[in-house]
Write an enzyme that holds these catalytic residues in place. Structure first.
Site, PDB file in Angstrom:
ATOM      1  N   ASP A 121      69.904  26.073   1.532  1.00 21.28           N
ATOM      2  CA  ASP A 121      71.058  25.520   0.829  1.00 21.28           C
ATOM      3  C   ASP A 121      72.299  26.148   1.452  1.00 21.28           C
ATOM      4  O   ASP A 121      72.400  27.378   1.535  1.00 21.28           O
ATOM      5  CB  ASP A 121      70.972  25.850  -0.663  1.00 21.28           C
ATOM      6  CG  ASP A 121      72.066  25.169  -1.477  1.00 21.28           C
ATOM      7  OD1 ASP A 121      73.111  24.798  -0.887  1.00 21.28           O
ATOM      8  OD2 ASP A 121      71.882  25.020  -2.689  1.00 21.28           O
ATOM      9  N   ASP A 128      74.739   7.089  17.828  1.00 18.08           N
ATOM     10  CA  ASP A 128      74.857   5.709  17.375  1.00 18.08           C
ATOM     11  C   ASP A 128      73.566   5.023  17.808  1.00 18.08           C
ATOM     12  O   ASP A 128      73.357   4.761  18.997  1.00 18.08           O
ATOM     13  CB  ASP A 128      76.074   5.027  18.005  1.00 18.08           C
ATOM     14  CG  ASP A 128      76.269   3.593  17.509  1.00 18.08           C
ATOM     15  OD1 ASP A 128      75.311   3.029  16.951  1.00 18.08           O
ATOM     16  OD2 ASP A 128      77.362   3.039  17.683  1.00 18.08           O
ATOM     17  N   HIS A 129      72.686   4.754  16.841  1.00 18.27           N
ATOM     18  CA  HIS A 129      71.337   4.294  17.211  1.00 18.27           C
ATOM     19  C   HIS A 129      71.352   2.969  17.967  1.00 18.27           C
ATOM     20  O   HIS A 129      70.409   2.662  18.696  1.00 18.27           O
ATOM     21  CB  HIS A 129      70.453   4.183  15.967  1.00 18.27           C
ATOM     22  CG  HIS A 129      70.801   3.029  15.067  1.00 18.27           C
ATOM     23  ND1 HIS A 129      71.750   3.104  14.079  1.00 18.27           N
ATOM     24  CD2 HIS A 129      70.316   1.756  15.014  1.00 18.27           C
ATOM     25  CE1 HIS A 129      71.834   1.949  13.455  1.00 18.27           C
ATOM     26  NE2 HIS A 129      70.988   1.103  14.006  1.00 18.27           N
ATOM     27  N   ASP A 159      81.789   0.416   8.700  1.00 20.63           N
ATOM     28  CA  ASP A 159      80.343   0.575   8.772  1.00 20.63           C
ATOM     29  C   ASP A 159      79.752   0.036  10.068  1.00 20.63           C
ATOM     30  O   ASP A 159      78.763   0.577  10.568  1.00 20.63           O
ATOM     31  CB  ASP A 159      79.697  -0.122   7.576  1.00 20.63           C
ATOM     32  CG  ASP A 159      78.216   0.203   7.429  1.00 20.63           C
ATOM     33  OD1 ASP A 159      77.873   1.400   7.474  1.00 20.63           O
ATOM     34  OD2 ASP A 159      77.409  -0.739   7.270  1.00 20.63           O
ATOM     35  N   HIS A 204      79.196   0.505  16.095  1.00 20.75           N
ATOM     36  CA  HIS A 204      78.230  -0.347  16.791  1.00 20.75           C
ATOM     37  C   HIS A 204      78.881  -1.409  17.680  1.00 20.75           C
ATOM     38  O   HIS A 204      78.607  -1.492  18.884  1.00 20.75           O
ATOM     39  CB  HIS A 204      77.326  -1.060  15.783  1.00 20.75           C
ATOM     40  CG  HIS A 204      76.489  -0.153  14.945  1.00 20.75           C
ATOM     41  ND1 HIS A 204      76.074   1.096  15.363  1.00 20.75           N
ATOM     42  CD2 HIS A 204      75.972  -0.307  13.709  1.00 20.75           C
ATOM     43  CE1 HIS A 204      75.344   1.653  14.415  1.00 20.75           C
ATOM     44  NE2 HIS A 204      75.274   0.829  13.409  1.00 20.75           N
TER      45      HIS A 204
END
Length: 502
Positions: A91, A183-184, A241, A246
């Protein structure tokens, strides 16, 4: 093993989260099965939950069974893999737990040797990025700058100011070569192949300019709504988003100048050059070149779905856009006068990601009118999903005694060409992190230029409530204004033909 990778410790913050279950766990296991993991490696999951190593392995195995491209793990392989897996509760508000994690990492480093690299993957909500990075520095978990890397998921900032603040904070504790902003989309096989098609073939690059290309479309549509992300999405919207990361990344790959080599910084330099060349937006140009939308209730695949303002955790009077379409102009020699249209939206008719490059018409038509009733201009269509393919649409003679022309497709189809399973995007990107290849990751200047470019649109939309929301029906292709945006220049949005099940 493809690469000679140093011994590696991967610490996943948010180890019990959805991203790890759906993407990271399956990707790392598939890399292990295919021999791409180093001989010495350890995966350490960490979160606030108190789990045993066995509990954590069960969690990962469940994710692999449900989400891996290879399906359920075989017992023999899984037992070998889990010898490299452990869990340590931590934590960021509890110094003792971080010291425990540090001691565990140091013990493994002693066992693995002095060249051991430590990768910290922040699979957590963006609000925790700064706190975790600060804690890594404060408690001495990231002191070795030559053997430590940090991976940060999108969204990287909420706007230009927050992105700059996050970058400044990271700069205090890490060098740029240690930071992997992921960024996939850039790890997808079809996206990587765009550069191969452009720069490995003499056929395309001479045509890749304003002399032959009429316009470019980049379209990412989703049939799903916000699902359980209503709380996050209502503070983000389609522009933040999807387009800020993207879609602008895809635009950079299409618009960039040829790099002198496949060096990571050389490629990223060219992407930044493309961003710098995009014409800046003013309030007037936002009104002319940007369209927003929000979905209302409707039908998707025969199922009735609610409107956005009725979704869970969404403000019933929300001004957040679930659809955005923007016309970009690139002011340089290669692209002057060639519009780039980007659109993305939720609850649309089809889930697909496609790039359409439309070439100019032939300068002189020699065929009779009846020969060319189905005439269409040449297009290069790069499909990222649901299928991965690259198709070149050309005109050819229809078989028969008369000269009648039909459009035909020359297709590079991954399903027909592949000899093994196509790797998932996260497999590619995680391997690159381990090998230290930053080609597919965003650099600090690229992130900030992207935010700077879109801030006039974000500010305009946030400061001016849309009185037309909701303005498109779920299951449609978006608001009428988006059709008008592209129709101004005589074009229309291209979409993949819908394949009906037999």
């Amino acid at each position: 093993m493809k690469e000679n990778i140093n011994p590696t410790i991967i610490v996943i913050f948010g180890g019990t989260g959805d991203l790890n279950s759906r993407k990271l766990g399956p990707a790392l296991y598939n890399l292990y099965l295919e021999g791409f993991m180093p001989e010495k490696f350890e995966l350490i999951g960490t979160a606030r939950s108190n789990l045993t190593d066995a509990n954590y392995c069960d969690f990962l195995e469940d994710g692999i069974k449900n989400f891996s491209r290879k399906g359920k793990a075989l017992k023999k392989d899984w037992q070998k893999f889990t010898k490299h897996v452990s869990y340590t509760p931590a934590d960021i508000k509890d110094p003792e737990s971080l010291i425990t994690l540090k001691n565990k990492i140091e013990k493994i480093q002693e066992e693995f040797g002095p060249d051991t690299q430590v990768i910290y993957y922040l699979a957590v909500a963006p609000k925790f990025f700064s706190a975790i990075a600060d804690s890594l520095h404060k408690y001495g978990l990231a002191g070795d700058k030559d053997h430590t890397r940090i991976v940060i998921e999108k969204p990287f900032g909420h706007d230009l100011e927050s992105a700059q603040e996050l970058n400044q904070m990271l700069k205090q504790h890490f060098r740029e070569r240690q930071i992997y902003r992921i960024d996939h989309y850039l790890g997808k096989e079809a996206v990587q192949n765009i550069m191969a098609f452009r720069f490995a073939n003499s056929l395309f690059e001479p045509l890749w300019n304003r002399n032959y290309i009429e316009h470019v479309q980049i379209s990412v549509s989703e049939s799903i709504g916000v699902e359980d992300r209503g709380g996050y999405y209502d503070g983000a919207g389609a522009l933040r988003d999807m387009i800020q990361n993207h879609l602008l990344q895809l635009l950079c790959i299409i618009a960039m100048e040829p790099p002198t080599s496949f060096d990571a910084n050389e490629i990223r330099d060219r992407k930044v050059d493309a961003l710098k060349s995009i014409r800046k937006f003013t309030n007037d140009s936002v009104r002319k070149n940007a369209v927003r939308g929000q979905y209302t209730d409707g039908w998707i695949n025969g199922v009735e779905v609610p409107g956005y303002r009725s979704e869970k955790d969404v403000n019933p009077e929300s001004n957040t856009e679930t659809y955005a379409a923007i016309k970009f102009n690139i002011d340089n020699w290669r692209w002057q006068g060639v519009p780039f249209y980007l659109r993305t939206g939720k609850r649309m008719q089809q889930s697909s990601s496609i790039i359409t490059i439309q070439f100019k018409d032939v300068p002189h038509q020699i065929f009779q009118n009846e020969s060319v009733e189905t005439w269409q201009q040449n297009r290069l269509i790069i499909s990222i999903q649901p299928e991965m393919s690259i198709r070149l649409q050309v005109q050819a003679k229809r078989p028969g005694l008369k000269m009648v022309l039909n459009p035909v497709d020359m297709i590079f189809d991954y399903k027909g060409a592949k000899h093994t399973d196509t790797p998932e995007a996260y497999e590619t990107l995680l391997l690159d992190v381990m090998t230290g290849d930053q080609t597919l990751f965003m650099r600090v200047d690229q992130v900030e230029y992207a935010w700077e470019l879109l801030m006039p649109i974000l500010n305009h939309w946030e400061n001016k409530t849309s009185i037309s929301f909701p303005n498109y029906t779920s299951g449609s292709w978006g608001p009428e204004e988006a059709e008008a945006l592209i129709a101004k220049n005589g074009f229309f949005w291209y979409s993949l033909p819908i394949k009906h099940k037999d």
